[in-house]
Each structure stands twice: as structure tokens, then as C-alpha cells.
Scaffold this motif. Structure first.
Motif, PDB file in Angstrom:
ATOM      1  N   ASP A   1       0.828  -1.205   0.000  1.00 33.47           N
ATOM      2  CA  ASP A   1       0.000   0.000   0.000  1.00 33.47           C
ATOM      3  C   ASP A   1       0.864   1.257   0.000  1.00 33.47           C
ATOM      4  N   ARG A   2       2.011   1.203   0.672  1.00 36.05           N
ATOM      5  CA  ARG A   2       2.923   2.347   0.638  1.00 36.05           C
ATOM      6  C   ARG A   2       3.437   2.567  -0.783  1.00 36.05           C
ATOM      7  N   ALA A   3       3.727   1.491  -1.483  1.00 34.57           N
ATOM      8  CA  ALA A   3       4.169   1.614  -2.874  1.00 34.57           C
ATOM      9  C   ALA A   3       3.080   2.269  -3.719  1.00 34.57           C
ATOM     10  N   GLN A   4       1.830   1.948  -3.438  1.00 32.14           N
ATOM     11  CA  GLN A   4       0.724   2.557  -4.179  1.00 32.14           C
ATOM     12  C   GLN A   4       0.645   4.054  -3.911  1.00 32.14           C
ATOM     13  N   VAL A   5       0.863   4.450  -2.665  1.00 32.13           N
ATOM     14  CA  VAL A   5       0.876   5.873  -2.313  1.00 32.13           C
ATOM     15  C   VAL A   5       1.972   6.592  -3.094  1.00 32.13           C
ATOM     16  N   TRP A   6       3.165   6.028  -3.084  1.00 35.26           N
ATOM     17  CA  TRP A   6       4.324   6.640  -3.747  1.00 35.26           C
ATOM     18  C   TRP A   6       4.122   6.733  -5.261  1.00 35.26           C
ATOM     19  N   ASN A   7       3.753   5.609  -5.868  1.00 34.62           N
ATOM     20  CA  ASN A   7       3.610   5.583  -7.319  1.00 34.62           C
ATOM     21  C   ASN A   7       2.395   6.369  -7.798  1.00 34.62           C
ATOM     22  N   GLY A   8       1.367   6.447  -6.958  1.00 33.53           N
ATOM     23  CA  GLY A   8       0.221   7.280  -7.309  1.00 33.53           C
ATOM     24  C   GLY A   8       0.611   8.741  -7.433  1.00 33.53           C
ATOM     25  N   GLY A   9       1.504   9.189  -6.543  1.00 31.63           N
ATOM     26  CA  GLY A   9       2.008  10.555  -6.644  1.00 31.63           C
ATOM     27  C   GLY A   9       2.782  10.768  -7.937  1.00 31.63           C
ATOM     28  N   LEU A  10       3.592   9.777  -8.317  1.00 31.52           N
ATOM     29  CA  LEU A  10       4.332   9.872  -9.576  1.00 31.52           C
ATOM     30  C   LEU A  10       3.387   9.971 -10.762  1.00 31.52           C
ATOM     31  N   GLN A  11       2.323   9.203 -10.734  1.00 35.98           N
ATOM     32  CA  GLN A  11       1.382   9.215 -11.851  1.00 35.98           C
ATOM     33  C   GLN A  11       0.705  10.566 -12.015  1.00 35.98           C
ATOM     34  N   LEU A  12       0.324  11.191 -10.896  1.00 35.73           N
ATOM     35  CA  LEU A  12      -0.287  12.514 -10.991  1.00 35.73           C
ATOM     36  C   LEU A  12       0.729  13.553 -11.445  1.00 35.73           C
ATOM     37  N   MET A  13       1.965  13.438 -10.969  1.00 34.28           N
ATOM     38  CA  MET A  13       2.997  14.389 -11.387  1.00 34.28           C
ATOM     39  C   MET A  13       3.266  14.256 -12.881  1.00 34.28           C
TER      40      MET A  13
ATOM     41  N   GLY B   1       8.708  -0.766   1.563  1.00 35.56           N
ATOM     42  CA  GLY B   1       7.646  -0.711   0.562  1.00 35.56           C
ATOM     43  C   GLY B   1       7.714   0.501  -0.331  1.00 35.56           C
ATOM     44  N   LEU B   2       8.275   1.615   0.165  1.00 38.54           N
ATOM     45  CA  LEU B   2       8.411   2.791  -0.680  1.00 38.54           C
ATOM     46  C   LEU B   2       9.491   2.523  -1.727  1.00 38.54           C
ATOM     47  N   PRO B   3       9.179   2.625  -3.015  1.00 37.82           N
ATOM     48  CA  PRO B   3      10.182   2.349  -4.046  1.00 37.82           C
ATOM     49  C   PRO B   3      11.409   3.234  -3.883  1.00 37.82           C
ATOM     50  N   GLY B   4      12.583   2.674  -4.169  1.00 37.22           N
ATOM     51  CA  GLY B   4      13.830   3.411  -4.048  1.00 37.22           C
ATOM     52  C   GLY B   4      14.129   4.256  -5.268  1.00 37.22           C
TER      53      GLY B   4
END
Length: 365
Positions: A146-158, A286-289
Motif C-alpha cells: 500500500d505504501r508503494a501505491q501511495v508513492w507511485n500514485g504521486g508519480l502518476q499525478l505528477m 515498501g516505498l520504491p527506491g
């Protein structure tokens, strides 16, 4: 840095009530509930949250609103960008980039002591800076996936923001002479020139680490081919509202400018690194590096990232300037720092580390 509600609640409610009644007379008489501030409110400005009830022709309507007030005491940046960020947020509301819709704005400081904007309040939660979301808060309670989803979701919006074509919006107001054209063409060169012109404002004109980074950047500024894109400026998960694990709105356009998407991604990564490594905290599992994030973003952009090490050094450099300013302003309010480890000393130490890494990467063999 969170700022508690410091103004008189009764007078503030009266002022906002007056403004709403004057601006929306057809809606009837507004009644404002208790005021509060979000935990994630910025140090340089105020955000006031309230529920407003309108009674009109026997009909009752309640709207959750957010009132953002321009900085009046603490200015983190040397140039005021208030009207530009309001205009930009209004423009973005016409695109597929999710932002809070603005109901109206006030350019004078007569009612609240500074200009303000009234916008919809979006329900959700934001990763906290103080304490760091790596230490406590809702992110620590999530599963790694779920943390990865939070991180990557931010990337997608950016990436959605960066994919806006140069002709999609009229962004000429971000390129006016008063905003820095004298510092060179848009992009890192202009941003770097503006930083160098205001070292004294940030209080780092004699700092050896900052000056070392400036010398490195003079020799490694990228060419930035292609048309400049709209940059968020303060791109980080701490400026995103999430519903569950899904991002629903981007916040804070004070540092918005034009340039290469690499600049936003480098800031996204460095601010997270500061809130973990810079504060002596382990990064949440879980947060992508970095490597995975760079690869993901290249895929989202549809091209390889260019000269990314230069943008990483610039992000660390610029962040150190801002934390120096924050440290000076907060010290002026009487805040004591544990063991003398101010935000600036921590960010400067991380800047030195980033410089060393960039130097090692550029060495042959």
C-alpha cells in the motif's frame, strides 16, 4: 512546519462571513462553524478549515471550505508568488490534474491582514513532515504494497502534470520579467540564477557547502532540450491529499515554474530522503527506491531521464537554501533545537553527501 491557529477565531469568522455574504449574495446568509488548521499547514502561510452553512428560501446547504491566507509574517521565498499560484490553480482546475476548485479570492489584506483564497475542502489525509511520515502517522500503519501505491500514485499525478502540452495552458505569467527572466532562459539555469542572486536572503552567502555546490552546478547545468513543461516546484507526497491509498489532489503551487520534469522528480526523491536519512530515520519498507522510481518515471514520461544527477544536486542545493531560511525564521521565534541539529545543518550534511555521490559517479572507471 505546522502553524497553529494564531488569529482571533471570532473576528476571523466574522470577516469570512462578511466576504462570503458580499461575494455570493444569492446564496443567502452564511454561518461559519469552528475554525481549525490542518496538521500539515505550511510554516509560511495559513490554511483555515471550516464548514459553512447557508440558509436560503427554507433550504439549508453545508459546504466544507478551506481558506488559504497569503504569507504575512514568514516569507520563505524572496519573491511573492501569491497571485501567480492562485491563477495557476484556477487554470489547472480546467485540466485533468486534480486540484481544489477555487470559489473566489481576495486580493486585499483588509479583512484577514493578507490576500486569501476560498476553495473547496477535499477530504483525505496527507503524509506529515513533522514528525516525519517515516517516524509516525498513517503511512507507518500501511502494508508495504500500500505504501508503494501511495508513492507511485504521486508519480502518476505528477506525470499527468508534466504531460500537459506547452500550448495547453497560457503560462506566460510564469515567464514574466519580474519572475526572473533576468536570470536566464527558463529551466534550471534561471532557477539557479535566482538562487544565487538571493543567497543573502537565505543566509548562506558564506556557507562553504552551499558555495561548493554552486561551483559544481555551474559546471554541470544541463542543456534541457525540448519545450519547457509546467513544474510543480514543491513536488512531494507531503503535498498530496490521499483518499485511502489513492491521490486525489495536488497542493501548494508557490514554487511552480517552467522547466524539465527531471527537476520535480529530483525534488520528490530528495525531500523524501531528507525526511528519512537526513533525520537519521530508516526509510519505510515498501516505498520504491531511487533506481525503481527513476525507471518508473522514465516509463511515465515515455523517454529516458537526462542529466538526472545534476537535478539531484540542484534539489539538495535549493532545499538547503530553504531550510536555512526556515531555521532562521524559527530561531527568531525562540525555538530551541535538540543537540543544535537545526533543519539547515541536517540538510547541508545531506547536500555534502549528494555532492560526494555525484563526484564519484562522474569519475572515470
Amino acid at each position: 512546519m505546522p502553524v497553529p491557529l494564531q488569529r482571533d477565531p471570532h473576528r476571523t469568522r466574522e470577516a469570512i462571513t462578511q466576504w462570503l455574504a458580499d461575494r455570493f449574495p444569492a446564496e443567502g446568509t452564511p454561518t461559519i462553524g469552528a475554525l481549525s488548521t490542518p496538521d500539515e499547514t505550511g510554516f509560511s502561510g495559513e490554511t483555515l478549515l471550516c464548514d459553512v452553512k447557508w440558509n436560503h428560501q427554507g433550504r439549508s446547504l453545508v459546504r466544507p471550505l478551506a481558506v488559504k491566507v497569503a504569507p504575512a509574517r514568514h516569507h520563505l521565498l524572496p519573491d511573492s508568488s501569491w497571485h501567480r499560484q492562485v491563477r495557476l490553480q484556477e487554470l489547472l482546475a480546467t485540466t485533468d490534474v486534480p486540484v481544489a476548485r477555487i470559489h473566489g479570492s481576495e486580493s486585499s489584506g483588509e479583512l484577514l491582514g493578507a490576500p486569501f483564497v476560498v476553495m473547496e475542502r477535499i477530504d483525505g489525509r496527507v503524509p506529515g513532515d513533522i514528525p516525519s511520515y517515516h517516524r509516525s502517522g498513517w503511512l507507518t500503519e500501511l502494508r508495504a504494497a500500500d505504501r508503494a501505491q501511495v508513492w507511485n500514485g504521486g508519480l502518476q499525478l505528477m506525470a499527468r502534470l508534466h504531460r500537459l502540452g506547452p500550448d495547453t495552458l497560457d503560462l506566460s505569467f510564469l515567464d514574466d520579467p519580474a519572475h526572473g527572466r533576468a536570470y536566464g532562459p527558463v529551466g534550471m539555469r534561471r532557477q539557479f540564477g535566482a538562487c544565487m542572486a538571493h543567497l543573502e536572503f537565505y543566509g548562506v552567502q558564506d556557507d562553504p557547502v552551499v558555495l561548493r555546490a554552486a561551483d559544481w552546478l555551474r559546471d554541470h547545468r544541463p542543456e534541457e532540450p525540448g519545450p519547457p513543461r509546467l513544474l510543480w516546484g514543491d513536488a512531494r507526497i507531503g503535498n498530496i491529499i490521499y483518499s485511502g491509498h489513492t491521490p486525489v489532489a495536488l497542493l501548494d503551487w508557490e514554487m511552480a515554474t517552467l522547466g524539465a520534469p527531471e527537476s520535480d522528480l529530483a525534488w520528490y526523491l530528495f525531500t523524501d530522503r531528507y525526511l528519512s536519512e537526513g533525520l537519521g530515520l530508516p526509510r519505510l519498507p515498501g516505498l520504491p527506491g531511487r533506481r525503481e522510481t527513476v525507471a518508473t518515471y522514465a516509463s511515465l514520461l515515455g523517454r529516458p531521464l537526462r542529466d538526472f544527477a545534476s537535478y539531484e544536486v540542484f534539489a539538495a542545493f535549493r532545499f538547503s537554501l530553504i531550510t536555512s531560511r526556515v531555521t532562521r525564521l524559527m530561531t527568531g521565534t525562540g525555538i530551541q533545537w535538540p543537540s543544535g541539529r537545526t533543519p539547515y545543518l541536517r540538510s547541508a550534511a545531506l547536500l555534502a553527501r549528494v555532492l560526494d555521490e555525484a563526484g564519484e559517479a562522474s569519475c572515470p572507471g
